[in-house]
Structures are given as structure tokens and as C-alpha cells.
Design an enzyme around this catalytic site. Sequence first.
Site, PDB file in Angstrom:
ATOM      1  N   TRP A   1      -4.582  -7.934   4.267  1.00 56.43           N
ATOM      2  CA  TRP A   1      -3.813  -9.096   3.798  1.00 56.43           C
ATOM      3  C   TRP A   1      -3.736 -10.124   4.909  1.00 56.43           C
ATOM      4  CZ3 TRP A   1      -1.837  -4.093   4.237  1.00 56.43           C
ATOM      5  CH2 TRP A   1      -1.041  -3.848   5.351  1.00 56.43           C
TER       6      TRP A   1
ATOM      7  N   ASP B   1      -8.363  -2.679   2.957  1.00 55.60           N
ATOM      8  CA  ASP B   1      -7.132  -3.007   2.218  1.00 55.60           C
ATOM      9  C   ASP B   1      -6.381  -3.929   3.176  1.00 55.60           C
ATOM     10  OD1 ASP B   1      -4.757  -3.124   0.899  1.00 55.60           O
ATOM     11  OD2 ASP B   1      -4.281  -0.999   1.019  1.00 55.60           O
TER      12      ASP B   1
ATOM     13  N   SER C   1       0.870  -1.183   0.000  1.00 51.73           N
ATOM     14  CA  SER C   1       0.000   0.000   0.000  1.00 51.73           C
ATOM     15  C   SER C   1       0.907   1.232   0.000  1.00 51.73           C
ATOM     16  CB  SER C   1      -0.870   0.012   1.259  1.00 51.73           C
ATOM     17  OG  SER C   1      -1.577  -1.200   1.360  1.00 51.73           O
TER      18      SER C   1
ATOM     19  N   CYS D   1      -7.068  -1.010   7.243  1.00 47.26           N
ATOM     20  CA  CYS D   1      -5.906  -1.565   6.551  1.00 47.26           C
ATOM     21  C   CYS D   1      -5.059  -2.377   7.528  1.00 47.26           C
ATOM     22  CB  CYS D   1      -5.077  -0.436   5.944  1.00 47.26           C
ATOM     23  SG  CYS D   1      -3.647  -1.072   5.042  1.00 47.26           S
TER      24      CYS D   1
END
Length: 665
Positions: free
Chosen positions: A664, A662, A445, A617
Site C-alpha cells: 500500500w 501485498d 491484511s 508486504c
Amino acid sequence: CTKAVIEPLFSNLDLFLFSLIVGLVIYWFMSRKKPEPIPEFKKLDTPTLTTRETSFIEKMKKTGKNIIVFYGSQTGTAEEFANRLSKDAQRYGMKGMAADPEEYDMGELSRLSEITNSLAIFCMATYGEGDPTDNAQDFYDWLQENDDEDLSGLTYTVFALGNKTYEHYNAMGKYVDKRLEELGAKRIFDLGLGDDDGNLEEDFISWREQFWPAVCEHFGVEASGDESSIRQYELKEHSDINMNKVYTGEIGRLKSFEVQKPPFDSKNPFLAPVTVNRKLNRGGDRHLMHLELDITGSKIRYESGDHVAVFPTNDSALVNKLGQILGVDLDVVISLNNLDEESNKKHPFPCPTTYRTALTHYLDITHPPRTNVLYELAQYATNSKDQENMRKMASSSPEGKALYQSWVLDSCRNILAILEDMPSLRPPIDHLCELLPRLQARYYSIASSSKVHPNSIHICAVVVEYETKTGRINKGVATNWLKNKLVTDNGHKSTVPMYIRKSQFRLPFKATNPVIMIGPGTGIAPFMGFIQERGWLKEQGKEVGETVLYYGCRHKNEDYLYQEELEESEKNGVLTQLNIAFSRDQEHKVYVQHLLKQNKEDIWKLIHTDNAHIYICGDARNMAKDVQTAFHEIAEELGGMTRTQATDYIKKLMTKGRYSQDVWS
């Protein structure tokens, strides 16, 4: 008087006609004089025309194929599975080909019935927030737009690749499966769901094990029983070659790293010089870093919230050890050429090149190998017990699955560790290079705003390093490579091959909308860009809504990232609220979700009354889920909703683009 007017008119016309005739004569003469370059030009162009055949039907007819396996792949796994399935077809007396939907006219699916016993298999990965992968975007759009398409002649099946920790688990695979049926296609076998949070390889093997018998039954064929290894590429060693024709790590065009030409993308990355590489944390045993890449003159544009993709290289120590253990000269120049001359994929990686370049730039040598690699390499083990174990690990038997799980996955054994722990296994290096997956780009990012830093891209990352159960130290490929990208290395500028991947993670269109940003650890990255952008908007005299940040780290004095910048933004009113959870600075752990609950009245007012946009995020497995649960609880408590209503309320925010993630895993 009249005559005087007419005369110059005539002479002008004469002049014009004369010039025209002379021009035509010169043009005819010139075009007649140089016929040579034309055939040469054609000769250069025709290979690209023949290799880029957009009709998969014609290609299948020409090569006698009856099974086509399309893949939607972002990190290479779906492509790998597609190749395995197309190879499998041979074992059942059929012929398969793997295909990238981006390279073909997918409108031809309705024509597949022209081929006897034809079947289309779709290996579809889901990327981001339930999105198609980049190479499947056009196919996805085509499926959505063509309601009157008649696919009644199409027989198909879908294997989906996803991750359960994400909100939209396997959305793309599920959509393709459902949509093809809606358009009249006949499903030959149930949708397979692969979960990368569990064991994707095991999911695939179990599905494949049941899929092929169903295909055989449908077509009335029997397995040939040929379980031997089928080579896809043949080795050619180049003893006498001009080194200018040899790839040295370029992703696409030969010499593209020496002569850079825009536009820059995944096939043509830009070599960005590193202008800053500093450690962010003041203590602790981790290494958190901030890098700045210079994109001056590249014509690269980005927006806050986008991702930067970088192409890392493997550790040279690992590469050398592989060469040593296999007793190979790594600097031999080789090509691996596809045995199927009609295939669009001529080589598994750019060729000609050296084994050293292939193992450094093109092949993934650090991930635990998938079972097909073990299966194909088993034949080279001279110890029968090793051979048996490798084949067992590739089988779908419970014992084999358990062995693969413990010996390969749980022990984090990469290909080098496997070779070290199996001294009887010494495969030919060319077969190993054929089987190993491609080394993939890594996405980060972006931690800057292009409004403030138009010529610079910032990255915030933590170096990955851990000890495995076998006592080895495993290092993350990209983060260790980035860590060593010093600003000047022996007088040379360090560069990073990169490109931009657009994202949906965007600040609200109206600057007056409040934003709530939640990003612990390196999840702070995109919010550094958001904060810079909101500050810039304020400087332009724009009215900017509340900008609220929830950040978390372990200890205030160790890993509070960007402390000076954040406190400065709070001081000058860009950040209206700075809430920080220092998880380990007190006896009981405090995380961002606890702070959200503490400030629930304020949060609820921002969301429900003030139309705030929420951004999350960081870690998908725990943090993103816990934060979402906190929002559900706040909506229940302050909005007087039931749990179902609260869940639907947050889902609606997602649909409206007011709750973006966003994340992961």
C-alpha cells in the site's frame, strides 16, 4: 387363493385414489381460499424488478440519455469521477448517466449505436496487482472471453485511475482501452491516465478539459455556457416519521445490524465483537495495535493472506463541529431523493436518516475535498474573493492548480478546516451532504491463519495521527476508531462491521516449497498468518519447506512487533530463519533490503534452485521498490545476468505466482 391376493390390491388402490382425490380437493380449496397474499406479494416485489433494469440501452432510450459513464471503483473515486462526467454532459446539451457495470448486461455495448450521438465513457480503477475492481470483474471476464464480439458501432473513451508506485500501473484502464479497440470500437479521445501517487484530481481535470471540446467537435455541438451548479438530489425533511424506518448506520438493509443474516459481504457486513485490543509496541511515540475479531456463528470463511474490510465511523467531535459551524440541528430526519426518477441510485447514501448519521457513518469528512466540491460550494461564499479563489482552484489554470495543491492538498485541509478558514462560506448542509464522497471501508491484511483461528480474525495496524501545516492535528479515521474499540465499553461488547475480501496472496500449494517473507513494520501482518499455518502443517506431520522471514522495525526495545511469537516460532523450527533489521539501533540505517543483499547466496539458492516463493508486504513507495531492486542485483551478480535479464527473471517469477506483493502507499 388368487382371489385372496387380488382383494387387498384393490383396496390399496381404492385407498390411494381416495387419498389422491381428497388431497386434490383440499389443495384446490386451500389455494382458492387465500387469494389475498398474492397481489400483496407482487406489490412488494415489483419495485425491485423495475429498479433493477439490466438493459442500459432501454433505460437510455426511456430517459433520453445519449452518454453513459461506466465506472470500475473500489474506493469510490472512479464512481465520483463518473458522476461528474455524467453531470458535465448537461452543460453541452447532452444527457448522461453514470452506471455500475455489475448492474447491467455489458453484452449490450454493441447496441449503443441504436442511440443517436451516443458515447460510452469508462472510468476504470486498477486494484491490487493490476486487477479489476470487484464491481468490474464480470465486465473484465466478458471482455476476455468474447473474441467474436463486434463493437464497431461503439464510440468510447477511457479514463484510468491508478498509482505509479505499483508494478501494474493503470493495468485495468489500459486493458479496457486496448480491448475495446480490438473488438472494433472507435476511440473518440485518448486514454487518460490518473496517478494517485501524484495528483489524481489534477490529472482528471486536465484530461476532462481537453476531452469535452473533442466530444463537441465530434458531435458538432457547442457548450451551452451554463456553468451553474446542477443539483442531483432534492431535500425532504421528515417531521413525523416512525424511527424504525430510519437508517442509523446500516450499509445496506434497514435494521441489518439488529437482525444479522448471512451471507456477509460489502453490502451486508457482520458485526464482529472485539475480543482483544492490545498495544504492541513497548515505547516510541506511535501506537501499534493488535485486535482480534470474533466471527463465531457467522459462517465467514477466510484464508491466510486475505483482507478484512472494516467500516469505520467519523470522530463525533468533527461531526459536532460541522453542525455548529453550519448552525444546523444534526438530528433532523431527512432524505435526499434523486431528481432523476429513473436512476438506479435513489439516494447518495441510505435514506431516510439524520444529518448526524450521514456525517458519522456515510460521508467522508476527513479527506481534502476534490475541486468539484469547491466549485459547487463557491456560490455560497458571500465574500467575492473567497468565491473567486474557490472557482480558480477548480479550474485547469496553472495558478488555480497551484493554489489547490498548496492551500488544500499540502495543507491537508478537510471540509471543516476549509469552513473554519473561510468564514464567508456557509453552504446549506444538504448540498454539502450531496457533494461529499461516501466514507469507504478500510482493508487490512489478516494477521492470523484460519487453520489455527477458525473463529477469529486478527488485525495489526498503526494509529495514524499527524500535525498539518495549519497546526491542526489530523487523525486517521479507521485506526483511531479501532484504537477506541475497547473489549467492553460500559458493559457492552464493542463490535466492528466487517467482511472478507479474497486475495491472491497465498502460501504455495506444495508445503515443501520454501517461502521467503519480507514484511517490515505492520507489513508483518499476513506473515503471522503464514507462520501459524506452516506451524499447523508441521503439527499435522506434513513435510514443510524452509520458512524464512525478513522483518524490520526502528528499535529492538520499542517496536519489535510480535517478538515473543516470532522467537518461539524460530525456537520450535517453524521459522527456519528470522532476519531482523533494526533500522535506528546503530548510526547507519539498516533496512530489510540490506539484509537480503548480505544473505544473497542463500537467497539465490532458495529462488533459483529450490523453487522458493517470495512474498512482500508493506510500503509500496519505497520498501517494495528497494526490495525488488535488491532481487534484481542478486540475480545479476549470482545468476550472471544483465540488468534487463534480471528484471525479466523477476517478472517471470511474478507471472508464475512466485513473487507476490501485498503493498500500500
